[in-house]
Motif scaffolding. Structure first.
Motif, PDB file in Angstrom:
ATOM      1  N   SER A 100      -6.540 -78.648 -43.040  1.00 25.00           N
ATOM      2  CA  SER A 100      -7.822 -79.526 -43.008  1.00 25.00           C
ATOM      3  C   SER A 100      -8.362 -79.609 -41.241  1.00 25.00           C
ATOM      4  CB  SER A 100      -7.583 -80.997 -43.936  1.00 25.00           C
ATOM      5  OG  SER A 100      -6.175 -81.624 -42.722  1.00 25.00           O
ATOM      6  N   ARG A 111     -25.828 -68.315 -45.689  1.00 28.28           N
ATOM      7  CA  ARG A 111     -25.905 -67.280 -47.351  1.00 28.28           C
ATOM      8  C   ARG A 111     -25.945 -65.819 -46.942  1.00 28.28           C
ATOM      9  NH1 ARG A 111     -25.782 -69.183 -52.369  1.00 28.28           N
ATOM     10  NH2 ARG A 111     -26.660 -67.156 -53.169  1.00 28.28           N
ATOM     11  N   TYR A 121      -5.208 -68.638 -47.350  1.00 29.15           N
ATOM     12  CA  TYR A 121      -5.926 -68.951 -48.266  1.00 29.15           C
ATOM     13  C   TYR A 121      -7.837 -69.574 -48.606  1.00 29.15           C
ATOM     14  CZ  TYR A 121      -4.052 -73.617 -47.683  1.00 29.15           C
ATOM     15  OH  TYR A 121      -3.802 -74.117 -46.957  1.00 29.15           O
ATOM     16  N   PRO A 122      -8.166 -69.118 -48.744  1.00 29.18           N
ATOM     17  CA  PRO A 122      -9.544 -69.913 -48.766  1.00 29.18           C
ATOM     18  C   PRO A 122      -9.534 -71.003 -48.665  1.00 29.18           C
ATOM     19  CG  PRO A 122      -9.758 -68.065 -51.267  1.00 29.18           C
ATOM     20  CD  PRO A 122      -7.899 -68.525 -50.687  1.00 29.18           C
ATOM     21  N   ILE A 123     -10.451 -71.568 -47.997  1.00 29.28           N
ATOM     22  CA  ILE A 123     -10.452 -72.894 -48.107  1.00 29.28           C
ATOM     23  C   ILE A 123     -11.624 -73.459 -48.267  1.00 29.28           C
ATOM     24  CG2 ILE A 123     -10.295 -74.950 -46.267  1.00 29.28           C
ATOM     25  CD1 ILE A 123      -8.746 -72.816 -44.268  1.00 29.28           C
ATOM     26  N   HIS A 124     -11.918 -74.759 -49.409  1.00 32.17           N
ATOM     27  CA  HIS A 124     -12.966 -75.277 -49.841  1.00 32.17           C
ATOM     28  C   HIS A 124     -14.400 -76.101 -48.277  1.00 32.17           C
ATOM     29  CE1 HIS A 124     -16.328 -76.002 -52.895  1.00 32.17           C
ATOM     30  NE2 HIS A 124     -15.660 -77.073 -52.462  1.00 32.17           N
ATOM     31  N   GLY A 125     -14.993 -75.406 -48.266  1.00 30.17           N
ATOM     32  CA  GLY A 125     -16.212 -75.386 -47.243  1.00 30.17           C
ATOM     33  C   GLY A 125     -16.222 -75.549 -46.133  1.00 30.17           C
ATOM     34  N   LEU A 126     -14.779 -73.917 -46.079  1.00 29.11           N
ATOM     35  CA  LEU A 126     -15.337 -73.913 -44.452  1.00 29.11           C
ATOM     36  C   LEU A 126     -16.056 -73.160 -43.959  1.00 29.11           C
ATOM     37  CD1 LEU A 126     -12.906 -73.623 -42.509  1.00 29.11           C
ATOM     38  CD2 LEU A 126     -12.417 -71.772 -43.011  1.00 29.11           C
ATOM     39  N   ASP A 127     -17.064 -72.470 -44.778  1.00 32.77           N
ATOM     40  CA  ASP A 127     -18.795 -71.834 -44.693  1.00 32.77           C
ATOM     41  C   ASP A 127     -19.194 -72.591 -43.902  1.00 32.77           C
ATOM     42  OD1 ASP A 127     -17.235 -69.417 -45.860  1.00 32.77           O
ATOM     43  OD2 ASP A 127     -17.784 -69.428 -47.307  1.00 32.77           O
ATOM     44  N   TYR A 129     -10.457 -76.807 -40.877  1.00 27.29           N
ATOM     45  CA  TYR A 129     -11.432 -77.864 -40.993  1.00 27.29           C
ATOM     46  C   TYR A 129     -12.406 -78.058 -39.924  1.00 27.29           C
ATOM     47  CZ  TYR A 129     -15.507 -79.666 -44.479  1.00 27.29           C
ATOM     48  OH  TYR A 129     -16.556 -78.915 -44.926  1.00 27.29           O
TER      49      TYR A 129
END
Length: 184
Positions: free
Chosen positions: A19, A55, A42-48, A22
């Motif tokens: 967090s 995209r 690990y992948p962090i949801h919403g980091l992109d 992020y």
């Protein structure tokens, strides 16, 4: 005596949690940096989205690669079976209406060209293969795949300044801030 010159690659800062990483990514994005990246185990949801990434164009490349495969298969089958060497099978016509016989080849070449487009497009977009990255020389970066969260801001970013970037990383909660250098 070795005279290897080093140039500054950028700054690497560690953050205590996903967090925190992020929130720091949002602040680096809002500061206007363009050449930077986040590293986590690990992948962090919403980091992109927090990084402001657009995209990928890879789906469009794959679409055009698959379309090229379909057109190649159709041209190959039609050209050889209808135009160059008409093959009459069970008194069926030798014209454009024999296209259903070409479907297996068209399907296979669509998949083949799509797969190759994914492989080579991804390698090109990621600028790979790169045998060595300057971050690998960092004393702490090896923890990025284990238990640490990092932001690396590159010196080639137009907004990069040695003191300003370091202060920004400190202000947003970065610890163990390290100047990373690469061999020239």
């Amino acid at each position: 005596m070795s005279t290897t010159r080093k140039r500054v690659y950028g700054y690497l800062a560690e953050f205590k949690s996903a967090s925190a990483l992020y929130k720091a990514a949002e602040k680096v994005r809002d500061a206007g940096f363009r050449k930077w990246d986040c590293h986590s185990p690990y992948p962090i949801h919403g980091l992109d989205g927090a990084m402001g990434l657009k995209r990928s164009i890879l789906p469009w490349l794959v679409f055009f690669g698959g379309s090229t495969g379909t057109l190649t298969a159709f041209s190959l089958a039609y050209g050889t079976q209808v135009l160059l060497y008409p093959t009459v099978v069970q008194a069926k016509p030798v014209n454009i209406f024999t296209v259903p016989a070409f479907f297996p080849v068209m399907f296979e070449l669509t998949i083949l060209f799509s797969g190759f487009t994914v492989l080579f497009g991804l390698l090109a977009l990621m600028k790979l293969p790169r045998l060595n990255h300057p971050l690998f020389a960092s004393k702490q970066f090896h923890r990025a795949t284990d238990d640490a969260f990092f932001i690396a801001i590159e010196a080639r970013d137009p907004k990069f300044s040695p003191e300003g970037t370091k202060n920004l990383l400190q202000d947003i909660g970065g610890t163990n801030i390290e100047l990373v250098e690469e061999e020239d």
